[in-house]
Design a protein around this motif. Structure first.
Motif, PDB file in Angstrom:
ATOM      1  N   UNK A 136       7.324  29.480  43.618  1.00  0.00           N
ATOM      2  CA  UNK A 136       8.469  29.966  44.398  1.00  0.00           C
ATOM      3  C   UNK A 136       8.052  30.507  45.766  1.00  0.00           C
ATOM      4  N   UNK A 137       7.117  31.489  45.842  1.00  0.00           N
ATOM      5  CA  UNK A 137       6.777  31.998  47.186  1.00  0.00           C
ATOM      6  C   UNK A 137       6.124  30.961  48.087  1.00  0.00           C
ATOM      7  N   UNK A 138       5.215  30.131  47.521  1.00  0.00           N
ATOM      8  CA  UNK A 138       4.572  29.100  48.336  1.00  0.00           C
ATOM      9  C   UNK A 138       5.608  28.096  48.826  1.00  0.00           C
ATOM     10  N   UNK A 139       6.506  27.679  47.916  1.00  0.00           N
ATOM     11  CA  UNK A 139       7.549  26.725  48.288  1.00  0.00           C
ATOM     12  C   UNK A 139       8.479  27.262  49.357  1.00  0.00           C
ATOM     13  N   UNK A 140       8.877  28.509  49.228  1.00  0.00           N
ATOM     14  CA  UNK A 140       9.794  29.110  50.208  1.00  0.00           C
ATOM     15  C   UNK A 140       9.137  29.197  51.585  1.00  0.00           C
ATOM     16  N   UNK A 141       7.888  29.690  51.611  1.00  0.00           N
ATOM     17  CA  UNK A 141       7.189  29.842  52.899  1.00  0.00           C
ATOM     18  C   UNK A 141       7.038  28.490  53.596  1.00  0.00           C
ATOM     19  N   UNK A 142       6.555  27.492  52.851  1.00  0.00           N
ATOM     20  CA  UNK A 142       6.346  26.172  53.447  1.00  0.00           C
ATOM     21  C   UNK A 142       7.655  25.520  53.862  1.00  0.00           C
ATOM     22  N   UNK A 143       8.705  25.695  53.064  1.00  0.00           N
ATOM     23  CA  UNK A 143       9.989  25.076  53.406  1.00  0.00           C
ATOM     24  C   UNK A 143      10.599  25.705  54.650  1.00  0.00           C
ATOM     25  N   UNK A 144      10.381  26.996  54.835  1.00  0.00           N
ATOM     26  CA  UNK A 144      10.854  27.653  56.064  1.00  0.00           C
ATOM     27  C   UNK A 144      10.131  27.069  57.270  1.00  0.00           C
ATOM     28  N   UNK A 145       8.814  26.864  57.127  1.00  0.00           N
ATOM     29  CA  UNK A 145       8.048  26.245  58.213  1.00  0.00           C
ATOM     30  C   UNK A 145       8.520  24.821  58.463  1.00  0.00           C
ATOM     31  N   UNK A 146       8.957  24.132  57.393  1.00  0.00           N
ATOM     32  CA  UNK A 146       9.451  22.768  57.531  1.00  0.00           C
ATOM     33  C   UNK A 146      10.831  22.698  58.143  1.00  0.00           C
TER      34      UNK A 146
END
Length: 484
Positions: A136-146
């Protein structure tokens, strides 16, 4: 009753095995796949008529003039042209190719320092029973960058980190790639604040920049949730039974630990290793900031990895020769993955040089011009997805399609906001399965995953995303999503 000798049974079984082996489908190599895609496109240049729209320059954007399509002299791809196109694809893809090479070279230096291994061993055990707290945290951080367009092509640089995490958690390479790549592209595929695609499309459609953000955030959250749940369900399945991996147990990127074998927890990260990780992390963070302020691209990021390799080597007290040798060895390991970017680029060159892309776009427009509003909006969505296999650049497709679809949307009583979103979503759902995408093929080659295996993993999620896209477009039509 007729009896069969044991030897005959064995002989028949062996013969059946030989037949089965002959019938077994051999997955084509990624280069072979792209070669045949390019060959089909080259043949199409002899079948489809060449044509073009008139273009006008508006600031730094080249726009297509609606209704200006006209037939031009055919320029089919010749025998020699076909093979030189592969070379031209390599040249045009050079920035991304060298980014991939230098990423692997720098990471080889970092890995040799032992910093990554120590960091993972000291932290990963806390996630052994709590995959969601990692995903969840890794996915959220990367998706925000995306979704903000900060990390797109440069996601390749983070793939090795995903593989390290997968290895530490005793999961397969598909999990490691999906955590990083799908985490980022769950955002990039439905951008909320990305100037490269959304901003460009809205400018062409003469919409207020980044308007409609509220509804787009809802779309983004839905796509992200679907991706994270899908990754989690796959990881949980592999944990329960490693043989359920799509790669198969013999294709794991690590040896499965025996029962009772756990990651060492007594390892601590030394001060030297902390400095190495800080240098690498802060350098990447600096790139994200400067890429927005100074419009840095793959060229600057490739240079950044040279800087990281030298800096890490000096902190680790490696000799100059050792740094250079380790860096080059790292580059060697990823040559296969780097050069495939050029093969993917060659497909677009063939279609562009033969001038049949505009013919395809014009055919799409004519097909949609008699449709009802909802059917037309879904047609734009599907048509954009289909065209993205030929134009792997999101910004490139926007500059080709949007000038055609905006007046068509006005005629069909489709709001321009919906038309923009239809194109964005069409591009998005194809991004992560597109064999002509240099980024995707580079990611797969870097991780050792075949395109066929990745497709088997991705198709269910792509189908989910496709259905979500249809629903959000229809809802956008119902609520008359605007401002116009």
């Amino acid at each position: 009753m007729q009896f069969i000798k044991k030897e005959e049974v064995v002989e028949k079984t062996a013969a059946q095995v030989r037949v089965e082996k002959k019938k077994k489908f051999v997955q084509p190599d990624a280069y072979v796949l792209l070669f045949f895609v390019a060959l089909i496109c080259a043949i199409a240049t002899y079948i489809l008529p060449a044509g073009t729209f008139e273009k006008i320059q508006k600031g730094d954007i080249t726009l297509t003039v609606p209704g200006s399509y006209h037939i031009v002299d055919s320029n089919p791809t010749g025998f020699v042209d076909f093979f030189t196109t592969i070379q031209n694809g390599m040249v045009m893809g050079a920035p991304l190719i060298f980014l991939i090479l230098f990423t692997s070279g720098a990471l080889a230096v970092v890995e040799k320092s032992g910093a990554i291994d120590a960091f993972l061993k000291s932290t990963l055990t806390r996630f052994n029973g709590s995959l969601l707290f990692l995903i969840i945290p890794v996915g959220i951080i990367l998706s925000v960058l995306g979704t903000t367009g900060i990390v797109v092509n440069s996601v390749i640089a983070f793939i090795p980190l995903g593989l390290f995490i997968a290895r530490g958690l005793k999961l397969d390479a598909i999990f490691g790639v999906s955590l990083i790549y799908l985490g980022t592209y769950a955002g990039w595929n439905v951008p909320v604040f990305a100037p490269q695609t959304l901003g460009l499309s809205q400018r062409i459609a003469q919409l207020p920049l980044f308007s409609g953000m509220g509804y787009r955030i809802i779309i983004y959250l839905a796509f992200l949730a679907a991706a994270l749940i899908y990754i989690y369900m796959y990881a949980r399945k592999i944990r329960k039974d490693p043989t359920k991996s799509i790669l198969g147990p013999e294709f794991f990127t690590f040896e499965i630990a025996e029962k009772g074998d756990e990651v060492e927890t007594t390892v601590t990260v030394s001060l030297q290793q902390k400095l190495i990780l800080s240098l690498a992390g802060l350098s990447l963070l600096g790139f994200m900031i400067f890429s927005q302020k100074f419009k840095w691209t793959e060229n600057e990021m490739a240079a950044l990895f040279i800087f990281i390799a030298i800096g890490v080597g000096l902190i680790a007290r490696m000799s100059a020769n050792d740094i250079a040798f380790t860096f080059i060895q790292g580059c060697k390991q990823i040559v296969y993955g780097a050069l495939i970017v050029g093969m993917a680029r060659a497909v677009g060159i063939i279609l562009g040089d033969a001038m049949i892309l505009d013919t395809i776009v014009n055919g799409l427009a004519k097909l949609l011009e008699t449709s009802s509003p909802i059917v037309g909006s879904i047609g734009m969505y599907i048509g954009s997805a289909a065209l993205h296999f030929l134009i792997s650049s999101g910004s490139g497709e926007s500059t080709v399609l949007m000038p055609i679809l905006v007046p068509l949307a006005d005629v069909l009583h489709i709001t321009r906001q919906v038309a923009v979103q239809a194109v964005i979503l069409g591009e998005g759902i194809v991004n992560t399965i597109n064999p002509t995408s240099g980024v995707l093929m580079g990611v797969l080659a870097m991780s050792g995953i075949s395109y066929g295996k990745w497709l088997k993993f991705m198709l269910p999620l792509t189908a989910i995303w496709f259905v979500l896209g249809c629903l959000f477009i229809i809802i956008g039509m119902i609520i008359n999503w605007g401002p116009f």
